[in-house]
Design a protein around this motif. Structure first.
Motif, mmCIF file in Angstrom:
data_model
loop_
_atom_site.group_PDB
_atom_site.id
_atom_site.type_symbol
_atom_site.label_atom_id
_atom_site.label_comp_id
_atom_site.label_asym_id
_atom_site.label_seq_id
_atom_site.Cartn_x
_atom_site.Cartn_y
_atom_site.Cartn_z
ATOM 1 N N TRP A 195 -8.668 9.887 3.371
ATOM 2 C CA TRP A 195 -7.442 9.945 2.567
ATOM 3 C C TRP A 195 -6.356 9.078 3.182
ATOM 4 O O TRP A 195 -5.551 8.483 2.487
ATOM 5 C CB TRP A 195 -6.965 11.390 2.362
ATOM 6 C CG TRP A 195 -6.621 12.084 3.658
ATOM 7 C CD1 TRP A 195 -7.465 12.839 4.420
ATOM 8 C CD2 TRP A 195 -5.364 12.055 4.356
ATOM 9 N NE1 TRP A 195 -6.809 13.277 5.541
ATOM 10 C CE2 TRP A 195 -5.523 12.821 5.542
ATOM 11 C CE3 TRP A 195 -4.123 11.474 4.098
ATOM 12 C CZ2 TRP A 195 -4.499 13.003 6.449
ATOM 13 C CZ3 TRP A 195 -3.102 11.655 5.012
ATOM 14 C CH2 TRP A 195 -3.290 12.405 6.166
ATOM 15 N N LEU A 196 -6.392 8.989 4.528
ATOM 16 C CA LEU A 196 -5.381 8.176 5.203
ATOM 17 C C LEU A 196 -5.503 6.721 4.766
ATOM 18 O O LEU A 196 -4.520 6.043 4.456
ATOM 19 C CB LEU A 196 -5.574 8.289 6.718
ATOM 20 C CG LEU A 196 -4.474 7.633 7.552
ATOM 21 C CD1 LEU A 196 -3.129 8.291 7.313
ATOM 22 C CD2 LEU A 196 -4.818 7.686 9.032
ATOM 23 N N LYS A 233 -2.740 2.264 -0.792
ATOM 24 C CA LYS A 233 -1.946 2.347 -2.015
ATOM 25 C C LYS A 233 -0.489 1.941 -1.774
ATOM 26 O O LYS A 233 0.080 1.128 -2.508
ATOM 27 C CB LYS A 233 -2.015 3.784 -2.547
ATOM 28 C CG LYS A 233 -1.637 3.878 -3.996
ATOM 29 C CD LYS A 233 -2.061 5.188 -4.604
ATOM 30 C CE LYS A 233 -1.449 5.262 -5.990
ATOM 31 N NZ LYS A 233 -1.554 6.566 -6.588
ATOM 32 N N THR A 234 0.100 2.511 -0.710
ATOM 33 C CA THR A 234 1.496 2.189 -0.408
ATOM 34 C C THR A 234 1.647 0.706 -0.110
ATOM 35 O O THR A 234 2.597 0.058 -0.547
ATOM 36 C CB THR A 234 1.974 2.966 0.846
ATOM 37 O OG1 THR A 234 1.297 4.202 0.885
ATOM 38 C CG2 THR A 234 3.448 3.175 0.837
ATOM 39 N N LYS A 286 -6.879 5.631 1.993
ATOM 40 C CA LYS A 286 -6.502 5.499 0.578
ATOM 41 C C LYS A 286 -4.992 5.424 0.412
ATOM 42 O O LYS A 286 -4.468 4.596 -0.316
ATOM 43 C CB LYS A 286 -7.059 6.680 -0.224
ATOM 44 C CG LYS A 286 -8.553 6.579 -0.458
ATOM 45 C CD LYS A 286 -9.040 7.748 -1.304
ATOM 46 C CE LYS A 286 -10.519 7.996 -1.023
ATOM 47 N NZ LYS A 286 -11.007 9.247 -1.569
ATOM 48 N N ILE A 287 -4.291 6.336 1.118
ATOM 49 C CA ILE A 287 -2.838 6.395 0.975
ATOM 50 C C ILE A 287 -2.171 5.147 1.526
ATOM 51 O O ILE A 287 -1.318 4.535 0.882
ATOM 52 C CB ILE A 287 -2.279 7.665 1.662
ATOM 53 C CG1 ILE A 287 -2.423 8.841 0.713
ATOM 54 C CG2 ILE A 287 -0.825 7.474 2.054
ATOM 55 C CD1 ILE A 287 -1.644 10.066 1.105
ATOM 56 N N THR A 288 -2.609 4.711 2.716
ATOM 57 C CA THR A 288 -1.972 3.518 3.272
ATOM 58 C C THR A 288 -2.262 2.309 2.392
ATOM 59 O O THR A 288 -1.381 1.486 2.158
ATOM 60 C CB THR A 288 -2.455 3.231 4.723
ATOM 61 O OG1 THR A 288 -3.859 3.434 4.771
ATOM 62 C CG2 THR A 288 -1.787 4.121 5.718
#
Ligand code: UDP
Ligand code: MG
Length: 316
Positions: free
Chosen positions: A130-131, A137-138, A133-135
């Motif tokens: 998830w880390l 995306k941002t 994916k989130i990074t």
């Protein structure tokens, strides 16, 4: 017959090569109306990757490989491959089978319809934390906000490129490469196909976080000067605020006399300004570093050996 080159950058991929070769072989068998070239770029692997590829190449005319003189990283491995592909179109694909070769016929179809860059967009990213994916995306959001070119979200390097895109990319000789941005930058007619990204078949991830962070900074600094603009803006705002505050201080001293209290606020301002200055210096430093690296004009990579299968004269 038109020729499709499949470009595979490979770094320590001995565990997945057999499965990849099988799937690519099947692809070629199912699409007999095209010639195929499988070009492996061995990016300084320390395992049996090169031996396995050489083994295939001996038996299979479709296999070509470029053996780089050391590990240069995926971005450089890709340009090394693009410099050596001979096909009318080139598909860049990861060795770890996260990108399914079964998508390639669909890409070819769009290419035949006149599209120059058929890129594969991920519906999902299985096997990624998830880390990440989130990074990711941002980061894409930030990059998109600050650049003029349109970047394709959730899209990697898995795509089919027409010969003219390959020729365009070959002309971009930056050493700190952010290829994902270059695909957008060159333009040409783009078409999206979607797929579900599989987890890596075997072996460890080769691009760890520090490599990805480097790549992220390269992406920002090579496609936008927004951080520089931001530091000037910040400098401007802080200066104006400081100026107003100075006028206030002077006026207060004239009217009410000298008053020595205020150590905490002084410290706060000093620390804040120190931080802003270091940050701005760092941003400027990033760009100067790029200038330094690019002015050296070094070759992007060195080839230890290039082996090609059968090359027809038309494309070379
Ligand atoms: N790769 C490479 N050189 C490197 C690191 C990776 O050629 O220094 C190749 C690797 O063999 C694989 C592709 O780049 O074919 C993607 O690497 P990986 O699967 O580790 O990264 P991710 O899936 O996270 O993009
Ligand atoms: Mg992978």
């Amino acid at each position: 017959m038109k020729k499709i080159s499949i470009l595979v950058p490979a770094y320590n991929e001995e565990e997945v090569l057999e499965a990849l070769y099988q799937r690519l072989g099947k692809l070629a068998n199912d699409n007999k109306s095209y010639d195929f070239e499988f070009l492996f770029v061995n990016d300084g692997s320390r395992d049996k990757t090169l031996e396995i590829i050489q083994d295939y190449a001996e038996k299979d005319q479709r296999i070509a490989y470029v053996n780089l003189s050391r590990n240069f990283g995926k971005e450089i491995a890709m340009i090394a491959g693009l410099d050596h592909v001979t096909g009318d179109a080139t598909v860049i694909i990861d060795a770890d089978l996260q990108d399914p070769p079964e998508l390639i016929p669909q890409m070819i179809k769009f290419w035949e319809d006149g599209y120059d860059d058929v890129y594969a967009k991920r519906n999902s990213r299985a096997g990624e934390t998830w880390l990440k994916k989130i990074t990711a995306k941002t980061y894409y959001w930030l990059l998109q906000k600050t650049t003029r070119i349109t970047l394709q979200p959730n899209t990697g390097d898995f795509r089919l490129l027409d010969r003219r895109c390959v020729e365009a990319l070959k002309q971009i000789r930056e050493s700190q490469r952010y290829t994902k941005g270059m695909f957008s930058w060159i333009g040409y007619k783009k078409k999206e196909v979607t797929y579900d990204r599989d987890p890596r078949l075997a072996g460890d991830i080769k691009q760890n976080y520090s490599i990805l962070i480097d790549l992220a900074i390269d992406g920002l600094t090579s496609f936008t000067t927004a951080p520089l603009r931001l530091s000037s803006l910040l400098g401007g705002v802080v200066s104006v605020a400081a100026f107003v505050y100075i006028i206030y201080l002077v006026a207060r001293t004239i009217i009410f006399g000298i008053d020595l209290a205020g150590y905490p606020s002084t410290m706060a301002v000093i620390l804040f300004l120190g931080g802003v200055q270091l940050l701005s210096l760092g941003i400027i430093g990033e760009y100067i570093g790029r200038i330094f690296n690019e002015t050296k004009q070094r070759p992007l990579y060195f080839v230890e050996e290039y082996h090609h299968g059968k090359i027809d004269k038309k494309t070379r």
